[in-house]
Design a protein around this motif. Structure first.
Motif, PDB file in Angstrom:
ATOM      1  N   ALA A  27       0.846  -1.367   0.079  1.00  0.00           N
ATOM      2  CA  ALA A  27       0.010  -0.192  -0.173  1.00  0.00           C
ATOM      3  C   ALA A  27       0.846   1.242  -0.088  1.00  0.00           C
ATOM      4  O   ALA A  27       0.534   2.351  -0.721  1.00  0.00           O
ATOM      5  CB  ALA A  27      -1.018   0.102   1.345  1.00  0.00           C
ATOM      6  N   ALA A  28       1.759   1.173   0.815  1.00  0.00           N
ATOM      7  CA  ALA A  28       2.833   2.351   0.772  1.00  0.00           C
ATOM      8  C   ALA A  28       3.462   2.596  -0.426  1.00  0.00           C
ATOM      9  O   ALA A  28       3.590   3.875  -1.013  1.00  0.00           O
ATOM     10  CB  ALA A  28       3.838   2.126   1.854  1.00  0.00           C
ATOM     11  N   LEU A  29       3.877   1.512  -1.069  1.00  0.00           N
ATOM     12  CA  LEU A  29       4.522   1.615  -2.427  1.00  0.00           C
ATOM     13  C   LEU A  29       3.513   2.202  -3.404  1.00  0.00           C
ATOM     14  O   LEU A  29       4.043   3.062  -4.586  1.00  0.00           O
ATOM     15  CB  LEU A  29       5.135   0.445  -2.946  1.00  0.00           C
ATOM     16  N   ALA A  30       2.304   1.706  -3.411  1.00  0.00           N
ATOM     17  CA  ALA A  30       1.308   2.001  -4.278  1.00  0.00           C
ATOM     18  C   ALA A  30       1.235   3.603  -4.265  1.00  0.00           C
ATOM     19  O   ALA A  30       0.813   4.397  -5.162  1.00  0.00           O
ATOM     20  CB  ALA A  30      -0.013   1.441  -4.136  1.00  0.00           C
ATOM     21  N   ILE A  31       0.785   4.113  -2.797  1.00  0.00           N
ATOM     22  CA  ILE A  31       0.852   5.540  -2.500  1.00  0.00           C
ATOM     23  C   ILE A  31       1.920   6.382  -3.255  1.00  0.00           C
ATOM     24  O   ILE A  31       1.729   7.555  -3.796  1.00  0.00           O
ATOM     25  CB  ILE A  31       0.647   5.949  -1.085  1.00  0.00           C
ATOM     26  N   VAL A  32       2.926   5.846  -2.886  1.00  0.00           N
ATOM     27  CA  VAL A  32       4.443   6.609  -3.370  1.00  0.00           C
ATOM     28  C   VAL A  32       4.087   6.752  -5.023  1.00  0.00           C
ATOM     29  O   VAL A  32       4.691   7.577  -5.566  1.00  0.00           O
ATOM     30  CB  VAL A  32       5.799   5.755  -2.999  1.00  0.00           C
ATOM     31  N   PHE A  33       4.020   5.588  -5.613  1.00  0.00           N
ATOM     32  CA  PHE A  33       3.911   5.614  -6.970  1.00  0.00           C
ATOM     33  C   PHE A  33       2.940   6.460  -7.649  1.00  0.00           C
ATOM     34  O   PHE A  33       2.975   7.332  -8.523  1.00  0.00           O
ATOM     35  CB  PHE A  33       3.507   4.134  -7.761  1.00  0.00           C
ATOM     36  N   VAL A  34       1.784   6.416  -7.142  1.00  0.00           N
ATOM     37  CA  VAL A  34       0.498   7.386  -7.629  1.00  0.00           C
ATOM     38  C   VAL A  34       0.771   8.786  -7.217  1.00  0.00           C
ATOM     39  O   VAL A  34       0.805   9.498  -8.187  1.00  0.00           O
ATOM     40  CB  VAL A  34      -0.778   6.858  -6.556  1.00  0.00           C
ATOM     41  N   SER A  35       1.481   9.153  -6.082  1.00  0.00           N
ATOM     42  CA  SER A  35       1.975  10.414  -5.658  1.00  0.00           C
ATOM     43  C   SER A  35       2.822  10.971  -6.768  1.00  0.00           C
ATOM     44  O   SER A  35       2.889  12.147  -7.250  1.00  0.00           O
ATOM     45  CB  SER A  35       2.510  10.534  -4.263  1.00  0.00           C
ATOM     46  N   ALA A  36       3.902  10.053  -7.272  1.00  0.00           N
ATOM     47  CA  ALA A  36       5.027  10.597  -7.983  1.00  0.00           C
ATOM     48  C   ALA A  36       4.327  10.688  -9.316  1.00  0.00           C
ATOM     49  O   ALA A  36       4.842  11.669 -10.230  1.00  0.00           O
ATOM     50  CB  ALA A  36       6.026   9.423  -7.983  1.00  0.00           C
ATOM     51  N   ALA A  37       3.518   9.973  -9.774  1.00  0.00           N
ATOM     52  CA  ALA A  37       2.756  10.075 -11.123  1.00  0.00           C
ATOM     53  C   ALA A  37       2.047  11.301 -11.364  1.00  0.00           C
ATOM     54  O   ALA A  37       1.947  12.023 -12.220  1.00  0.00           O
ATOM     55  CB  ALA A  37       1.783   8.879 -11.436  1.00  0.00           C
ATOM     56  N   ILE A  38       1.102  11.622  -9.986  1.00  0.00           N
ATOM     57  CA  ILE A  38       0.398  12.759 -10.128  1.00  0.00           C
ATOM     58  C   ILE A  38       1.366  13.878 -10.182  1.00  0.00           C
ATOM     59  O   ILE A  38       1.136  15.065 -10.767  1.00  0.00           O
ATOM     60  CB  ILE A  38      -0.525  12.866  -9.033  1.00  0.00           C
TER      61      ILE A  38
END
Length: 239
Positions: A27-38
């Motif tokens: 979940a943490a990696l997913a949040i980081v990835f989505v935040s970086a993409a945004i």
């Protein structure tokens, strides 16, 4: 009848925390990835796809070297009266005004009267420090900033931090590759943008921490006016 020990219960109790930890990490990696993409999409939204002349003149013009046609575009702005003087920041130590004049033969009179060369800056942060010194020495209150469109967000972050009292007007230089084909179809352009995005985020974080009183990488003291700048490597960092 004898009872056999139940070995499954301890295994089940041990696997539960591991499964919970794995879920948290994912979940943490997913949040980081989505935040970086945004964040990357937000970074791209700042990049201009066409060159736009400033709405009004400024006191001075600064061009940060490192990309094609930046200097020539800055000279054109100076010739059109958009600034009183031009600073070319990040010039290679072995380059002189004569080297630039040979590549811009139609503007030799401007180069001799109204252009200053900065040989000290080796990256965007030192570009900002040298620009601050140059602008403050001349009493300038507004600057037109000339650099490539992909480099402009980071340049504005550094220049705004170095000169919070200065009005900065961006003039983004758009390269031929940017005009000719979408950036996502060219691997080299995509890598350049991703690299620049990482540098931009790093600059934003460092500047915000500095504004909060946490200076992780203190800026070196500026040399006194007229002093000889220390030598730098033969190749300067490309902005």
């Amino acid at each position: 009848m004898s009872l056999q020990p139940d070995d499954k219960a301890p295994n089940a109790s041990m696997s539960a925390p591991r499964g919970w930890l794995r879920a948290v990490v994912v979940a943490a990696l997913a949040i980081v990835f989505v935040s970086a993409a945004i964040g990357f999409v937000g970074f791209l939204s700042q990049l201009r796809g066409a060159e736009m002349k400033p709405a009004s003149p400024a006191d001075g013009i600064v061009v940060l070297t490192g990309g094609s046609s930046r200097v020539s575009d800055a000279i054109e702005l100076l010739a059109a009266g958009y600034g009183k003087r031009l600073l070319i920041s990040g010039v290679h130590p072995t380059s002189a005004a004569s080297d630039i004049s040979r590549s811009l033969p139609d503007n030799q009179s401007l180069l001799s009267c109204c252009v200053d060369l900065d040989h000290s800056a080796i990256n965007t942060r030192s570009n900002a420090a040298e620009t601050r010194r140059w602008a403050h020495e001349r009493g300038f209150k507004s600057l037109i900033v000339v650099t490539s469109n992909y480099h402009m967000p980071r340049a504005i972050v550094e220049l705004s931090h170095a000169m919070p009292d200065m009005t900065l007007v961006p003039f983004a230089v758009v390269g031929d590759k940017w005009r000719d084909e979408p950036w996502w179809t060219n691997g080299a352009t995509l890598r350049l943008l991703l690299s620049e995005y990482v540098k931009y985020v790093a600059a934003e974080v460092r500047v915000r921490l500095a504004d909060a009183g946490l200076e992780l990488a203190p800026e070196p003291d500026e040399p006194p006016t007229g002093s000889i700048a220390p030598p730098r490597p033969a190749t300067a960092q490309t902005n």
